[in-house]
Motif scaffolding. Structure first.
Motif, short mmCIF file in Angstrom:
data_model
loop_
_atom_site.label_atom_id
_atom_site.label_comp_id
_atom_site.label_asym_id
_atom_site.label_seq_id
_atom_site.Cartn_x
_atom_site.Cartn_y
_atom_site.Cartn_z
N ASN A 87 0.84 -1.16 -0.07
CA ASN A 87 0.43 0.18 -0.45
C ASN A 87 1.39 1.58 0.65
OD1 ASN A 87 -2.49 -1.55 0.15
ND2 ASN A 87 -2.26 -1.72 2.14
N ASN A 88 2.48 1.16 -0.27
CA ASN A 88 3.07 2.10 0.00
C ASN A 88 3.15 2.82 1.00
OD1 ASN A 88 4.96 3.60 -1.51
ND2 ASN A 88 3.69 4.81 -2.70
N GLU A 89 3.07 2.56 2.41
CA GLU A 89 3.28 2.54 3.16
C GLU A 89 4.42 2.50 3.76
OE1 GLU A 89 -1.35 2.87 4.34
OE2 GLU A 89 -0.36 1.52 4.89
N GLU A 90 5.42 3.10 4.24
CA GLU A 90 6.77 3.08 5.44
C GLU A 90 6.35 2.22 6.98
OE1 GLU A 90 9.54 5.57 5.19
OE2 GLU A 90 9.92 6.16 3.39
N ILE A 91 6.50 0.49 7.08
CA ILE A 91 6.30 0.17 8.18
C ILE A 91 7.94 -0.62 8.64
CG2 ILE A 91 4.13 -0.42 8.03
CD1 ILE A 91 5.58 -3.53 7.56
N GLU A 92 8.23 -0.28 10.14
CA GLU A 92 9.17 -0.94 10.64
C GLU A 92 8.69 -2.69 11.08
OE1 GLU A 92 12.08 1.06 13.66
OE2 GLU A 92 11.31 3.01 12.80
N LEU A 93 9.56 -3.80 11.31
CA LEU A 93 8.91 -5.35 11.36
C LEU A 93 8.39 -4.70 13.19
CD1 LEU A 93 11.58 -7.02 10.30
CD2 LEU A 93 9.91 -6.83 9.17
N LYS A 94 9.00 -4.48 13.85
CA LYS A 94 8.65 -4.05 15.20
C LYS A 94 6.81 -3.74 15.20
CE LYS A 94 10.10 0.99 16.52
NZ LYS A 94 11.06 1.59 17.16
N GLU A 95 5.95 -2.74 14.38
CA GLU A 95 5.01 -2.79 14.24
C GLU A 95 3.65 -3.94 13.81
OE1 GLU A 95 3.83 0.27 11.46
OE2 GLU A 95 5.64 0.73 11.64
N LEU A 96 4.70 -4.97 13.78
CA LEU A 96 4.16 -6.56 13.36
C LEU A 96 3.76 -7.09 15.42
CD1 LEU A 96 5.79 -7.92 10.64
CD2 LEU A 96 3.52 -6.48 10.21
N HIS A 97 4.26 -5.91 15.62
CA HIS A 97 4.56 -7.31 17.16
C HIS A 97 2.63 -7.45 17.73
CE1 HIS A 97 4.75 -6.95 21.50
NE2 HIS A 97 6.01 -7.74 21.18
N GLY A 98 3.16 -8.70 18.56
CA GLY A 98 1.73 -8.50 18.79
C GLY A 98 0.84 -10.10 18.66
N ASP A 99 1.15 -10.37 16.89
CA ASP A 99 0.68 -10.85 16.66
C ASP A 99 1.42 -12.14 15.97
OD1 ASP A 99 -1.55 -10.23 16.25
OD2 ASP A 99 -1.41 -9.76 13.90
N LYS A 161 -4.83 -13.13 -4.49
CA LYS A 161 -6.34 -13.75 -3.49
C LYS A 161 -5.83 -13.61 -1.83
CE LYS A 161 -9.42 -17.07 -5.92
NZ LYS A 161 -8.12 -17.33 -6.71
N MET A 162 -4.81 -12.49 -1.78
CA MET A 162 -3.79 -11.54 -0.89
C MET A 162 -4.61 -10.40 -0.25
SD MET A 162 -0.13 -14.07 -0.75
CE MET A 162 -0.13 -15.28 -1.29
N GLU A 163 -5.95 -10.33 -0.35
CA GLU A 163 -5.67 -8.78 -0.20
C GLU A 163 -6.80 -8.24 1.33
OE1 GLU A 163 -7.65 -7.68 -4.51
OE2 GLU A 163 -8.45 -9.27 -3.99
N SER A 164 -6.46 -9.19 1.67
CA SER A 164 -7.06 -8.71 3.35
C SER A 164 -6.61 -8.12 4.10
CB SER A 164 -8.26 -9.99 4.01
OG SER A 164 -5.98 -10.38 4.98
N ASP A 165 -6.93 -7.19 4.77
CA ASP A 165 -5.64 -6.77 5.88
C ASP A 165 -4.43 -7.90 6.72
OD1 ASP A 165 -7.06 -7.83 7.83
OD2 ASP A 165 -8.16 -5.02 8.62
N LYS A 166 -4.53 -8.45 6.87
CA LYS A 166 -4.20 -9.37 7.59
C LYS A 166 -2.67 -10.53 6.75
CE LYS A 166 -3.89 -10.26 10.45
NZ LYS A 166 -3.53 -9.29 12.09
N TRP A 167 -2.98 -9.61 5.13
CA TRP A 167 -1.49 -10.41 3.89
C TRP A 167 -0.83 -8.72 4.62
CZ3 TRP A 167 0.08 -14.77 2.49
CH2 TRP A 167 -0.97 -15.73 2.48
N VAL A 168 0.36 -9.04 4.05
CA VAL A 168 1.43 -7.48 4.22
C VAL A 168 2.40 -8.29 3.51
CG1 VAL A 168 3.24 -5.94 5.68
CG2 VAL A 168 0.95 -7.26 6.54
N LEU A 169 3.19 -7.31 2.41
CA LEU A 169 3.55 -7.65 1.25
C LEU A 169 4.97 -6.31 1.34
CD1 LEU A 169 1.36 -9.22 0.00
CD2 LEU A 169 2.41 -9.04 -2.43
N LEU A 170 5.94 -7.02 1.18
CA LEU A 170 7.32 -5.37 2.11
C LEU A 170 8.12 -6.08 1.01
CD1 LEU A 170 7.76 -6.93 6.05
CD2 LEU A 170 6.14 -4.38 4.32
N ARG A 171 8.54 -5.02 0.61
CA ARG A 171 9.68 -4.61 0.01
C ARG A 171 10.99 -3.76 0.76
NH1 ARG A 171 10.60 0.50 -3.24
NH2 ARG A 171 12.12 -0.78 -4.83
#
Length: 234
Positions: A87-99, A161-171
């Motif tokens: 979605n062209n948003e910048e994140i750090e891996l730690k934002e996945l914390h808790g899941d 078929k990875m369009e739900s918000d539980k799928w995260v694709l990163l570059r």
């Protein structure tokens, strides 16, 4: 493979600690166990086992701390790298914390192994009970960041078929991608302008970002992966 992960992560973190300040809590010296349902109030145990009331496996206080924000020295969330999502948003891996995080490294122009890895990831998702899905994030990390723009990742997600918000694709940058691949013990090499040879490894991380399980191969029986995932999901 877990030992390789630990060694790789520690070496990378040693290289970054001089420039980054990480705040850590005091660690528990001895494991303390408790019933996850607190059937007997705040009663704790000094040995693993099952609750005398509900018969559930006792969990450690350390596991509880991970859910409440604890990050250990072996967590991937200590890595300071910044990534861009589909979605062209910048994140750090730690934002996945808790899941609980299920992760694989792929590239979208791959015509052989990566479609099968994507299918394996979808198969894992299908086996997660509906009431547990909100606590699991499925992540695909590109090994070809030059080609895999956010637009390309979005198209790949739609096709697979990875369009739900539980799928995260990163570059990420080439350097961050190489670093992270080393942490996961994933080897890859460009063999032509559009093709890479690479390891086929799906990794499962607990809520605190520690490696809990790895599945290697294509189309393999993922019974152990699912069992570990469901064990971790709260």
């Amino acid at each position: 493979m877990k030992n390789t992960f630990k060694i790789s992560l520690l070496l990378i973190l040693i290289g970054t600690l001089t420039s980054c300040d990480f705040t850590k809590k005091d660690k528990i010296a001895t494991a303390i166990y408790e019933c996850p349902m607190h059937c007997e109030g705040e009663k704790t145990y000094d040995k693993p086992g099952t609750c005398a009331v509900c018969k559930m496996e006792l969990t450690t206080m350390a596991e509880k701390e991970k859910l409440n924000g604890e990050i250990s020295d072996l967590s991937i969330y200590n890595l300071p790298s910044v990534w861009t999502t589909q979605n062209n948003e910048e994140i750090e891996l730690k934002e996945l914390h808790g899941d609980v995080v299920v992760m694989v490294m792929i590239y979208t122009s791959c015509q052989s192994a990566c479609p099968r890895l994507a299918a394996d990831m979808r198969n894992i998702e299908k086996q997660i009970p509906a009431d547990k899905k909100d606590n699991v994030t499925l992540v695909l990390v590109s090994i070809d960041p030059e080609t895999d723009t956010p637009e390309r990742l979005t198209a790949f997600a739609k096709e697979n078929k990875m369009e739900s918000d539980k799928w995260v694709l990163l570059r990420g940058s080439e350097a961050n991608t190489r670093e992270f691949a080393a942490v996961l013990a994933v080897n890859y090499k460009k063999i032509s302008p559009l093709d890479f040879s690479h390891s086929n490894i799906i990794s499962v991380f607990d809520q605190g970002g520690e490696l809990a399980h790895q599945q290697e191969g294509l189309g393999v029986n993922n019974k152990e992966t699912i069992a570990k995932l469901l064990e971790l999901v709260q």
